[in-house]
Design an enzyme around this catalytic site. Structure first.
Site, PDB file in Angstrom:
ATOM      1  N   ASP A   1       0.906  -1.072  -0.167  1.00 19.86           N
ATOM      2  CA  ASP A   1       0.017  -0.058   0.084  1.00 19.86           C
ATOM      3  C   ASP A   1       1.017   1.349  -0.181  1.00 19.86           C
ATOM      4  OD1 ASP A   1       0.955  -0.281   2.685  1.00 19.86           O
ATOM      5  OD2 ASP A   1      -1.077  -0.691   3.555  1.00 19.86           O
TER       6      ASP A   1
ATOM      7  N   ASP B   1      -8.130  -1.917  13.974  1.00 19.79           N
ATOM      8  CA  ASP B   1      -9.452  -2.155  13.616  1.00 19.79           C
ATOM      9  C   ASP B   1      -9.696  -3.266  12.556  1.00 19.79           C
ATOM     10  OD1 ASP B   1      -8.303  -1.248  11.222  1.00 19.79           O
ATOM     11  OD2 ASP B   1      -9.733   0.730  11.084  1.00 19.79           O
TER      12      ASP B   1
ATOM     13  N   HIS C   1      -7.822  -3.636   9.876  1.00 19.18           N
ATOM     14  CA  HIS C   1      -7.446  -3.706   8.504  1.00 19.18           C
ATOM     15  C   HIS C   1      -6.242  -4.199   8.009  1.00 19.18           C
ATOM     16  CE1 HIS C   1      -5.340   0.071   9.660  1.00 19.18           C
ATOM     17  NE2 HIS C   1      -4.317  -0.460   8.815  1.00 19.18           N
TER      18      HIS C   1
ATOM     19  N   GLU D   1      -9.633  -0.618   4.665  1.00 17.41           N
ATOM     20  CA  GLU D   1     -10.459  -0.326   5.993  1.00 17.41           C
ATOM     21  C   GLU D   1     -11.478  -1.061   6.330  1.00 17.41           C
ATOM     22  OE1 GLU D   1      -8.921   1.065   8.112  1.00 17.41           O
ATOM     23  OE2 GLU D   1      -8.228   3.187   7.851  1.00 17.41           O
TER      24      GLU D   1
END
Ligand code: GLP
Length: 261
Positions: A67, A136, A138, A143
């Site tokens: 990423d 979270d 991810h 996300e």
């Protein structure tokens, strides 16, 4: 999914570096997908040590990025391209020519995403993809509520991820970009082997949901349950919310040596 509980991050790094070493010994030009963040650093340290000791030869390996931030100026020290060059490519004695990643400063971001997704396939696909996990749940920058079939594309970061990553930007959230390019979950699932390393109590809830929860877009890492060869390596703290921790320990202890990681 294979879950390996290790006493500490260093042991996890060594275990995964050994698996990469074995991959390189039977496929010297393997395409290794790397992740950023602090979790994978023990892997890169252990792998670099192995290379320096002559126990692994990455000279023909190829490295690809998971990423990237959008909009950081080229060469920004916290662009993931800079981070991967600094933490992986250079210590392994490789050059930029062995490295591929998406162009986060492209004028045509959608085109850059599609081009990178295509390039990964044309390179023969990723042999082993390293992953960390966000608090979270991810992976990459996918996300919560990312499509489980998504391809490389632009995403908007959640406030939580920008808060988590502010430590790389002088603890100033205003410097953390809002937008990123990330390999999609569908793209990530095409790698031949997925290896996720998570350490520390802050990851315990995300790990439990990833391993033992339902496959759900709300927890993007749970998509690893759909992959035929996914390994999750966790330290005791990150394993602390796993209901099946004892079973995972027993399974790994009973594993035949030839089976490896
Ligand atoms: C970022 C990266 C992820 C990484 C996550 C966790 O969001 N895009 O690839 O897994 O941070 O980072 P850390 O390992 O530092 O907790």
């Amino acid at each position: 999914m294979e879950v390996v509980i290790v006493p500490d991050a260093r042991t996890g790094g060594e275990l995964i570096a050994a698996a990469i070493g074995r991959l390189l010994s039977h496929k010297p030009d393997a395409l290794l997908g790397v992740a950023t963040g602090s979790s994978p650093l023990p892997i890169y340290e252990a792998l670099t040590a192995k290379v320096r000791a002559g126990e692994a030869d990455p000279s023909r390996a190829r490295i690809c990025q998971l990423d990237e931030y959008v909009g950081l100026p080229p060469g920004h020290p916290e662009s993931y391209r800079s981070v991967v060059l600094r933490e992986v490519v250079e210590p392994l004695g490789l050059t930029e020519s062995s490295f591929m990643g998406p162009d986060g400063s492209a004028e045509d971001i959608e085109g850059a995403c599609a081009a990178y997704d295509r390039a990964l396939g044309e390179a023969g696909g990723v042999d082993l993809q390293l992953l960390g996990i966000g608090t979270d749940g991810h992976i990459g920058f996918n996300e919560p509520c990312s499509s489980l079939a998504s391809r490389t594309r632009i995403k908007t970061l959640t406030e939580q991820t920008r808060v988590d990553n502010a430590r790389f930007f002088d603890n100033d959230i205003d410097q953390v970009p809002h937008h990123v390019i990330t390999q999609g979950i569908g793209t990530i699932l095409e790698a031949r082997h997925l290896v996720l390393l998570a350490t520390g109590e802050g990851k315990a809830e995300a790990v439990a949901q990833t391993v033992e929860g339902p496959v759900a877009a709300l927890v993007p890492a749970s998509a690893l349950q759909l992959h035929p060869h996914a390994t999750v390596v966790v330290d005791e703290a990150a394993a602390s919310k796993l209901k099946l921790a004892d079973y995972f320990r027993a399974t790994y202890a009973a594993k035949p040596a030839w089976q490896g990681l």
